[in-house]
Design an enzyme around this catalytic site. Structure first.
Site, PDB file in Angstrom:
ATOM      1  N   LYS A   1      37.357 -18.347  86.008  1.00  0.00           N
ATOM      2  CA  LYS A   1      35.805 -18.581  86.195  1.00  0.00           C
ATOM      3  C   LYS A   1      35.925 -19.957  84.645  1.00  0.00           C
ATOM      4  O   LYS A   1      34.360 -19.846  84.330  1.00  0.00           O
ATOM      5  CB  LYS A   1      35.080 -16.790  85.912  1.00  0.00           C
ATOM      6  CG  LYS A   1      34.920 -16.518  86.942  1.00  0.00           C
ATOM      7  CD  LYS A   1      34.290 -15.021  86.610  1.00  0.00           C
ATOM      8  CE  LYS A   1      34.705 -14.095  87.338  1.00  0.00           C
ATOM      9  NZ  LYS A   1      34.496 -13.660  89.139  1.00  0.00           N
TER      10      LYS A   1
ATOM     11  N   ARG B   1      35.045 -20.115  99.019  1.00  0.00           N
ATOM     12  CA  ARG B   1      34.949 -19.770 100.554  1.00  0.00           C
ATOM     13  C   ARG B   1      33.773 -19.574 100.853  1.00  0.00           C
ATOM     14  O   ARG B   1      32.849 -20.093 100.668  1.00  0.00           O
ATOM     15  CB  ARG B   1      35.965 -18.646 100.854  1.00  0.00           C
ATOM     16  CG  ARG B   1      35.625 -17.537  99.643  1.00  0.00           C
ATOM     17  CD  ARG B   1      35.649 -15.655  99.238  1.00  0.00           C
ATOM     18  NE  ARG B   1      35.341 -15.946  98.426  1.00  0.00           N
ATOM     19  CZ  ARG B   1      33.933 -14.385  98.265  1.00  0.00           C
ATOM     20  NH1 ARG B   1      33.747 -14.314  99.737  1.00  0.00           N
ATOM     21  NH2 ARG B   1      33.969 -14.369  97.208  1.00  0.00           N
TER      22      ARG B   1
ATOM     23  N   HIS C   1      28.065  -3.850  90.724  1.00  0.00           N
ATOM     24  CA  HIS C   1      28.805  -5.884  90.386  1.00  0.00           C
ATOM     25  C   HIS C   1      28.978  -5.693  92.041  1.00  0.00           C
ATOM     26  O   HIS C   1      29.638  -6.929  92.505  1.00  0.00           O
ATOM     27  CB  HIS C   1      29.877  -6.051  89.860  1.00  0.00           C
ATOM     28  CG  HIS C   1      29.339  -5.450  87.669  1.00  0.00           C
ATOM     29  ND1 HIS C   1      27.910  -5.865  87.346  1.00  0.00           N
ATOM     30  CD2 HIS C   1      29.836  -4.556  87.628  1.00  0.00           C
ATOM     31  CE1 HIS C   1      27.652  -5.417  86.488  1.00  0.00           C
ATOM     32  NE2 HIS C   1      29.103  -4.136  85.973  1.00  0.00           N
TER      33      HIS C   1
ATOM     34  N   GLU D   1      30.870 -12.559  77.644  1.00  0.00           N
ATOM     35  CA  GLU D   1      29.339 -13.603  78.845  1.00  0.00           C
ATOM     36  C   GLU D   1      28.372 -12.359  77.469  1.00  0.00           C
ATOM     37  O   GLU D   1      28.394 -11.237  77.719  1.00  0.00           O
ATOM     38  CB  GLU D   1      29.245 -13.261  80.134  1.00  0.00           C
ATOM     39  CG  GLU D   1      29.668 -14.776  80.615  1.00  0.00           C
ATOM     40  CD  GLU D   1      29.688 -14.700  82.474  1.00  0.00           C
ATOM     41  OE1 GLU D   1      29.058 -13.737  82.404  1.00  0.00           O
ATOM     42  OE2 GLU D   1      30.223 -15.499  82.904  1.00  0.00           O
TER      43      GLU D   1
HETATM   44  P1  ADP Z   1      30.990 -11.842  98.705  1.00  0.00           P
HETATM   45  O1  ADP Z   1      30.916 -12.985  97.110  1.00  0.00           O
HETATM   46  O2  ADP Z   1      32.134 -12.622  99.330  1.00  0.00           O
HETATM   47  O3  ADP Z   1      29.036 -11.806  99.090  1.00  0.00           O
HETATM   48  P2  ADP Z   1      31.866  -9.729  97.583  1.00  0.00           P
HETATM   49  O4  ADP Z   1      32.199 -10.535  95.898  1.00  0.00           O
HETATM   50  O5  ADP Z   1      31.007  -8.986  97.232  1.00  0.00           O
HETATM   51  O6  ADP Z   1      31.643 -10.839  98.163  1.00  0.00           O
HETATM   52  O7  ADP Z   1      33.923  -9.816  97.895  1.00  0.00           O
HETATM   53  C1  ADP Z   1      34.181 -10.685  97.935  1.00  0.00           C
HETATM   54  C2  ADP Z   1      35.850 -10.361  97.127  1.00  0.00           C
HETATM   55  O8  ADP Z   1      35.834  -8.366  97.789  1.00  0.00           O
HETATM   56  C3  ADP Z   1      36.555 -10.864  98.345  1.00  0.00           C
HETATM   57  O9  ADP Z   1      36.808 -11.946  97.812  1.00  0.00           O
HETATM   58  C4  ADP Z   1      38.041  -9.573  98.414  1.00  0.00           C
HETATM   59  O10 ADP Z   1      37.775  -9.789  96.514  1.00  0.00           O
HETATM   60  C5  ADP Z   1      37.355  -8.711  98.040  1.00  0.00           C
HETATM   61  N1  ADP Z   1      37.061  -8.208  99.497  1.00  0.00           N
HETATM   62  C6  ADP Z   1      35.604  -7.824 100.247  1.00  0.00           C
HETATM   63  N2  ADP Z   1      36.072  -7.630 101.774  1.00  0.00           N
HETATM   64  C7  ADP Z   1      36.962  -7.646 102.224  1.00  0.00           C
HETATM   65  C8  ADP Z   1      37.730  -7.226 102.903  1.00  0.00           C
HETATM   66  N3  ADP Z   1      37.300  -6.869 103.547  1.00  0.00           N
HETATM   67  N4  ADP Z   1      39.657  -7.451 102.722  1.00  0.00           N
HETATM   68  C9  ADP Z   1      39.931  -7.368 101.458  1.00  0.00           C
HETATM   69  N5  ADP Z   1      38.894  -7.700 100.211  1.00  0.00           N
HETATM   70  C10 ADP Z   1      37.919  -8.266 100.267  1.00  0.00           C
HETATM   71  P1  ADP Z   2      33.105 -11.579  90.652  1.00  0.00           P
HETATM   72  O1  ADP Z   2      34.074 -12.355  91.042  1.00  0.00           O
HETATM   73  O2  ADP Z   2      33.405 -10.447  90.500  1.00  0.00           O
HETATM   74  O3  ADP Z   2      31.608 -11.754  92.098  1.00  0.00           O
HETATM   75  P2  ADP Z   2      30.609 -12.446  89.000  1.00  0.00           P
HETATM   76  O4  ADP Z   2      31.194 -13.419  88.026  1.00  0.00           O
HETATM   77  O5  ADP Z   2      30.170 -13.100  90.465  1.00  0.00           O
HETATM   78  O6  ADP Z   2      32.052 -11.854  89.253  1.00  0.00           O
HETATM   79  O7  ADP Z   2      29.932 -11.155  88.523  1.00  0.00           O
HETATM   80  C1  ADP Z   2      30.128 -10.137  89.546  1.00  0.00           C
HETATM   81  C2  ADP Z   2      28.076  -9.590  89.067  1.00  0.00           C
HETATM   82  O8  ADP Z   2      27.877  -9.016  88.143  1.00  0.00           O
HETATM   83  C3  ADP Z   2      27.013 -10.563  89.471  1.00  0.00           C
HETATM   84  O9  ADP Z   2      26.186 -10.938  91.236  1.00  0.00           O
HETATM   85  C4  ADP Z   2      25.948 -10.134  88.922  1.00  0.00           C
HETATM   86  O10 ADP Z   2      25.255  -8.755  89.444  1.00  0.00           O
HETATM   87  C5  ADP Z   2      26.777  -8.623  87.968  1.00  0.00           C
HETATM   88  N1  ADP Z   2      27.146 -10.345  86.460  1.00  0.00           N
HETATM   89  C6  ADP Z   2      27.382 -11.744  86.215  1.00  0.00           C
HETATM   90  N2  ADP Z   2      27.454 -11.676  85.090  1.00  0.00           N
HETATM   91  C7  ADP Z   2      27.028 -11.476  84.384  1.00  0.00           C
HETATM   92  C8  ADP Z   2      25.888 -11.214  82.929  1.00  0.00           C
HETATM   93  N3  ADP Z   2      26.289 -12.427  82.232  1.00  0.00           N
HETATM   94  N4  ADP Z   2      25.048 -10.799  82.561  1.00  0.00           N
HETATM   95  C9  ADP Z   2      24.715  -9.414  83.905  1.00  0.00           C
HETATM   96  N5  ADP Z   2      25.406  -9.482  84.679  1.00  0.00           N
HETATM   97  C10 ADP Z   2      26.226  -9.880  84.967  1.00  0.00           C
HETATM   98 MG    MG Z   3      30.909 -13.224  92.355  1.00  0.00          MG
END
Ligand code: ADP
Ligand code: ADP
Ligand code: MG
Length: 661
Positions: free
Chosen positions: A116, A292, A235, A200
């Site tokens: 990130k 992906r 989240h 952040e």
């Molecule tokens: P997306 O961003 O595709 O909507 P999420 O952020 O909720 O999905 O979660 C995606 C991540 O959660 C995947 O990259 C993986 O790390 C984990 N994950 C979700 N579903 C699965 C699964 N069926 N098996 C293993 N890991 C999973």
């Molecule tokens: P991941 O890789 O686990 O998906 P993200 O950076 O996409 O991590 O963040 C997951 C979720 O956390 C976001 O969809 C949002 O709901 C919350 N989030 C992320 N960054 C922030 C932020 N700076 N302030 C508030 N909520 C956040």
């Molecule tokens: Mg995310």
């Protein structure tokens, strides 16, 4: 185009990718772990190769074995799905080294966007707006604390390598920073083998909006509009929709322009998702890019009419993007819910077990069902507990949500607990129907969403009673006979049904004019009843009504008026067994891995002291001392797997004179 591809995944996504492959004349090959030997994704493939044991590290994350399986099968390319190795640069590299096409972006793009911090550093140079924060290399606690202070509270600490909502901590007061940092680093290390974090500004109650992008190897990049994934829990996305409502043209412009700029900054190829948060003041901020196919890609498919997996395959095979930007159109509205085997009443604890009976809505032009299981399949403790997704589409949002509510009303399963009812509460909640909600939705509406289930309706009880009668002795015939026998007398019987904690005593009287059912002091007269397959028709008090019903060892199940209701046909003979008294909490709440042991044998601990930590299904559970005592035995060491729910983890003797039996 490829002739054969290997799908390095499991569950619904492996089944879904295989569908498109087959439609394109490509033979899909599955891989599986021992835990999945009987799984649906294996059954739907003509060819499937075993790659290891249950734990993902020994199967779906085992790079060499997957590459070997692909070579052995004769596949030319590997589709990684989502999760597992889908964003693993080493895996993409290993594919390339073995002469296999990785169906995804370049190794370099995965590497950059997989961090990130690196992602932010690069997109910042292309006029993509970032949340204020620190995303540099320096990681000393003192330095990070200084940065946190400079950014200002509240702060969000994120694992640089994070995903799936893990490794994040909100800090509201600087005094809490050091503790939160240590805990975020520990989780980052254990989940992603990388303790680095970024900081952040925590955006209060944002919306999560993301843009689907595609790039090809000829330098073209397009977007396929946005998705609103604000409906999250911890989240993690729970419900997604497309398009997002209540966005201004200016906001859309920033979203699309930034998403394309982010993709172009790394010469992106294949499917990608650029994620943003939108603050209360309307500002749009980039948060990360997922390199992906996304879990929620179907909502984009439903409004664009495009098959995103087909696009991935074409691009991986070197073809240009199938459409230019001006030819990509969207129509209508789509919503997706993720069905999980988890218990909302027990803090969403995953529900491990065998699905006895699975009822999913019939697929139709407006309802798409992406399932990874069928009746009889198991939910194992090794993987994510999501077992299916429902996608509903309508000409507008209101219609899509109405269709979704109906689809959820036709969804039921026995054997494991699910979030179906919880989802139903969300999609029928006025604040959800209004749209434009923030990521805090489930917290703000906790009470309504977690309220105990409403008691069964009278109709549900009537349906349940008539189902019991119909099923008894194999169909309706004996009942018609008995009705006839008792021509001049009422034939009376008592039926006891239980739903949750509530028990109902139904008096059934078989009379000449019909079946009189008395419950709670009121009598309803059923003058006609007919069971066709699992459809039960009743005429009760002159009103005709229909439900889907089924029965199994667990009892009678009724799907009526958009709701599922399960009844235990109560048998006093077996009542005693069900009442297992709660034990202390020194046992594993579910199978998992021990991530920390905080005490030693002989140590005196006070009530509430943390003893061991167990990680299962993406959640860390702390087992605490239920009373003051002395640790007499530690049964699992750090890193060990606990295979059984309920396994004793640690033995604690009450201290002499206290709490002894
Ligand atoms: P997306 O961003 O595709 O909507 P999420 O952020 O909720 O999905 O979660 C995606 C991540 O959660 C995947 O990259 C993986 O790390 C984990 N994950 C979700 N579903 C699965 C699964 N069926 N098996 C293993 N890991 C999973
Ligand atoms: P991941 O890789 O686990 O998906 P993200 O950076 O996409 O991590 O963040 C997951 C979720 O956390 C976001 O969809 C949002 O709901 C919350 N989030 C992320 N960054 C922030 C932020 N700076 N302030 C508030 N909520 C956040
Ligand atoms: Mg995310």
């Amino acid at each position: 185009m490829f002739k054969k591809i290997l799908i390095a995944n499991r569950g619904e996504i492996a089944c879904r990718i295989a569908r498109t492959a087959r439609r394109m004349g490509i033979v899909p090959v599955a891989v599986y772990s021992d835990a999945d030997a009987q799984a649906l994704h294996v059954r739907v493939h003509e060819q499937a190769l075993r790659i290891g044991t249950g734990p993902a590290s020994d199967s779906y994350l085992a790079i060499e074995r997957i590459v070997d399986a692909a070579k052995k099968s004769g596949a030319e390319a590997i589709h990684p799905g989502y999760g597992f190795l889908s964003e693993n640069a080493l895996f993409a590299q290993a594919c390339a080294d073995a002469g296999l096409v990785f169906i995804g972006p370049s190794v370099e793009a995965i590497r950059v966007m997989g961090s990130k911090s690196a992602a932010k550093a690069i997109v910042a140079k292309h006029e993509v707006p970032l949340v204020p924060g620190y995303y540099g290399e320096e990681q000393s606690p003192a330095f990070l604390a200084q940065q946190a202070q400079a950014i200002g509270m509240p702060i969000l600490i994120k694992a640089t390598a994070g995903g799936g909502g893990r490794g994040m901590r909100i800090v509201r007061r600087i005094e809490e920073f050091a503790g939160a940092l240590a805990s975020a680093q520990r989780e980052a290390q254990s989940a992603f083998a990388d303790p680095r974090v970024l900081l952040e500004k925590y955006v209060e109650a944002p919306r999560h909006i993301e843009v689907q992008v595609f790039g090809d190897s000829h330098g073209n990049v397009v977007h396929l509009f946005e998705r609103d994934c604000s409906l999250q829990r911890r989240h993690q996305k729970v419900i997604e929709e497309a398009p997002a409502v209540q966005l201004s043209d200016a906001q859309r412009e920033v979203l699309y322009r930034s998403a394309i700029a982010a993709a172009k900054s790394i010469r992106y190829t294949g499917a990608g998702t650029v994620e943003f948060v939108i603050a209360g003041d309307g500002s749009v901020y980039f948060i990360e890019m997922n390199t992906r196919l996304q879990v929620e890609h179907p909502v984009t498919e439903m409004i664009t009419g495009l098959d995103l997996v087909e696009w991935q395959l074409r691009i991986a095979a070197g073809e240009p993007l199938p459409l230019t930007q001006d030819r990509i159109l969207q129509r209508g509205h789509a919503v997706e819910v993720r069905l999980y085997a988890e218990d909302p009443a027990q803090d969403f604890k995953p529900s491990i077990g065998r699905i006895r009976n699975l009822r999913l809505p019939p697929p139709s032009p407006t309802v798409r069902v992406d399932a990874g299981v069928e009746s009889g399949d198991g939910i194992t403790p090794f993987y994510d507990a999501m077992f299916a997704k429902l996608i509903a589409v309508g000409s507008d949002r209101e219609q899509a949500l109405q269709t979704m509510a109906a689809a959820l009303g036709e969804t039921a399963l026995t054997g494991v607990v699910t979030n179906v009812d919880y989802l139903q509460r969300i999609v029928t909640h006025p604040a959800y129907l209004a749209g434009g909600f923030t990521t805090h939705f489930v917290d703000e509406h906790r009470e309504a969403l977690n309220a105990p289930a409403a008691p069964p309706t009278r109709e549900e009880l009537l349906f349940a009673a008539c189902t019991v009668l119909a099923r008894r002795g194999g169909g309706d015939t004996p009942w018609q006979r008995r009705d006839h026998f008792r021509l001049n007398h009422d034939y009376l019987e008592t039926l006891r049904l239980r739903a949750g904690d509530a028990e109902f005593v139904l008096e059934l009287a078989h009379r000449r004019d019909g079946l009189a059912i008395t419950v709670d002091g009121r009598t309803s007269l059923v003058t006609a009843r007919e069971l066709q397959g699992d459809r039960l028709w009743l005429v009760a008090d002159g009103e005709r009504a229909r439900a889907s019903v089924f029965t199994d060892e667990a009892g009678v199940h009724v799907l009526h008026d958009g709701r599922y209701r399960g009844f235990v046909v109560f048998d006093p003979m077996h009542a005693a067994e069900e009442d297992s008294t709660a034990t202390g909490s020194l046992t594993a709440p579910m199978p998992g891995a021990i991530t920390a042991v905080m005490v030693e044998v002989g140590e005196h601990v006070r009530r509430g002291a943390p003893l061991v930590m167990l990680e299962a299904m993406k959640i860390e559970h702390t087992i605490v001392a239920p009373f003051d005592g002395v640790v007499t035995e530690i049964r699992y060491a750090k890193g060990e797997q606990v295979a059984q729910e309920g396994a004793e983890l640690i033995k604690l003797e009450p201290r002499a004179g206290e709490a002894a039996k």
